[in-house]
Design an enzyme around this catalytic site. Structure first.
Site, mmCIF file in Angstrom:
data_model
loop_
_atom_site.group_PDB
_atom_site.id
_atom_site.type_symbol
_atom_site.label_atom_id
_atom_site.label_comp_id
_atom_site.label_asym_id
_atom_site.label_seq_id
_atom_site.Cartn_x
_atom_site.Cartn_y
_atom_site.Cartn_z
ATOM 1 N N TYR A 94 1.027 -0.720 0.128
ATOM 2 C CA TYR A 94 -0.262 0.395 0.087
ATOM 3 C C TYR A 94 0.459 1.271 0.636
ATOM 4 C CZ TYR A 94 -4.428 -2.593 0.841
ATOM 5 O OH TYR A 94 -5.861 -3.574 0.555
ATOM 6 N N GLU A 136 -7.694 -7.042 6.155
ATOM 7 C CA GLU A 136 -7.028 -8.468 5.038
ATOM 8 C C GLU A 136 -7.140 -8.884 6.273
ATOM 9 O OE1 GLU A 136 -5.183 -5.978 2.073
ATOM 10 O OE2 GLU A 136 -7.015 -5.536 1.151
ATOM 11 N N VAL A 276 -18.792 -21.455 -18.638
ATOM 12 C CA VAL A 276 -17.701 -21.444 -17.897
ATOM 13 C C VAL A 276 -17.913 -21.288 -16.247
ATOM 14 C CG1 VAL A 276 -15.624 -20.305 -17.738
ATOM 15 C CG2 VAL A 276 -14.946 -22.472 -16.993
ATOM 16 N N PHE A 395 -15.994 -12.921 -13.669
ATOM 17 C CA PHE A 395 -14.459 -12.981 -13.166
ATOM 18 C C PHE A 395 -13.479 -12.187 -13.740
ATOM 19 C CE2 PHE A 395 -15.568 -17.804 -14.475
ATOM 20 C CZ PHE A 395 -15.476 -18.066 -13.650
ATOM 21 N N GLY A 396 -13.251 -11.794 -12.930
ATOM 22 C CA GLY A 396 -11.744 -10.935 -13.403
ATOM 23 C C GLY A 396 -12.326 -9.534 -12.600
#
Length: 403
Positions: A94, A136, A276, A395-396
């Site tokens: 960061y 986190e 998928v 996704f992504g």
């Protein structure tokens, strides 16, 4: 942050709306110039497509718009936090990002970037970095206290490689140390890291876990990508298909992601997949049937044709042995045999399924291409389904704004 600093951040909102992608594009270019080693951490495919720049611009704008009460962004913080922990991003990263972001603001805004505005954004970034890294840290802690849990990259051996369709191959992954793995939550993903000779970089990509939770292995099911000039995402998937075989070793991080099936859920479930996108839903279905879920389970799937329909035999077997499970399949191109087996022609159309279970407590899980997710989400809402009962995995980089 002072009230004046918050006011200055709010003043920059129109600038971010107009020039946000320009700013983030400049930021990434600057960061990779000064810290080229970070190319091994960031997904260069998403850089090439522009998705990452757009996603970051949207996130910075959302933060600026909610600077008075950033806690309302906790759902977004959680989603990004899962992605960061899956890439082993730590607090020290960061600091690097913050330095390049502030310098980018100076360089893009020029004289408009007054010392007061830069100071305000410096304070705002520190607030955001503390919020993100604090969240986190809790996610990392949860990973370590799980039975068999770990953080960071861990080597896994491909124990089995199995073809599921003309495009999709599964990889069964076992820890090289002979140990066990933590039970994932159905719907979660893993980060897979491998070296790409074409880019001369280590690159990571997330793949949904397609197996039922267990302590022995993880299974990912990867689609081969076609076309010229594939980005890093396609290169990673094809590298797995072409060069990673049984006995080979790849690096993984712990399961992550908040597109998950709640533990001991006692409600009807509708699973909606395109192509998928069925991979995380396969884990959900196997988990539900393994726990003898008694509520109705309905799976709607759409793909081009039977040859690309992964797990079809397994799904047929699950349907035939579980009276509460039903499936409705759509192929773009059907054969007489498909029609005889109840397959519908065309793109998946929820409105054409007259018997679709619509109990008010039903949970809907959607996964597939962005346009597919958006259509199914809108079609469900058109049928009166509360958006709070609809969950989706894109996704992504997260670009869809549906909830």
């Amino acid at each position: 942050m002072t009230d004046e600093q918050k006011r200055l951040i709010t003043v920059t909102v129109p600038v971010l709306k107009e020039n946000g992608v320009l700013l983030t594009t400049h930021f990434y270019k600057r960061m990779f110039t000064h810290n080229p080693e970070l190319k091994n951490m960031f997904n260069m495919g998403n850089q090439q497509s522009g998705k990452q720049q757009t996603a970051l611009a949207m996130a910075v704008l959302a933060y600026a718009e909610n600077i008075a009460n950033p806690m309302v962004l906790l759902p977004v913080v959680d989603r990004i936090g899962h992605k960061h922990t899956s890439l082993d991003i730590r607090p020290e990263h960061y600091m690097i990002v913050g330095n390049h972001l502030l310098e980018s603001i100076k360089e893009v805004l020029g004289e408009a970037a007054t010392p007061a505005i830069i100071d305000a954004w410096g304070a705002a970034y520190q607030q955001l970095a503390s919020l993100m890294s604090g969240h986190e840290a809790k996610l990392y802690e949860k990973q370590t206290i799980k039975t068999n849990g770990w953080t960071g990259w861990r080597p896994f051996k491909v124990g089995k490689k199995n073809i599921e369709s003309a495009e999709i191959t599964s990889f069964y992954l076992y820890p090289t140390d002979g140990g066990h793995v933590p039970m994932h939550i159905p719907g979660q993903y893993l980060s897979v890291r491998t070296f790409l000779p074409d880019l001369n970089l280590n690159q990571a990509r997330q793949y949904s876990i397609s197996s039922a939770p267990n302590e022995e292995y993880y299974r990912i099911s990867v689609k081969r990508e076609k076309g010229q000039n594939l980005d890093a995402n396609g290169l990673i998937s094809n590298y797995l298909h072409d060069f990673v075989n049984e006995g080979d070793v790849i690096d993984l991080t712990s399961p992550a992601g908040n597109f998950i099936l709640a533990e001991n859920i006692a409600a009807p479930i509708v699973l909606i997949s395109g192509g998928v996108g069925l991979t995380p839903l396969m884990s959900m279905l196997q988990s539900l049937t393994g726990k003898n879920h008694t509520q109705p389970i309905t799976w709607l799937h759409g793909c081009r044709n039977k040859s690309v329909h992964a797990f079809k035999d397994q799904l047929d077997q699950i349907t035939s042995t579980n009276s509460n499970v039903k499936q409705h399949t759509f192929y773009n191109v059907v054969t007489p045999e498909d029609i005889a087996n109840g397959v519908m022609e065309g793109h998946l159309d929820i409105s054409s399924i007259l018997e679709l279970h619509q109990h008010p407590d039903t949970n809907y899980f959607i996964c597939g291409p962005s346009a597919f997710i958006q259509k199914q989400f809108q079609d469900l809402q058109a049928q009166g389904i509360n958006k709070n009962a609809i969950f989706f995995e894109e996704f992504g980089p997260q670009l869809l704004q549906l909830n």
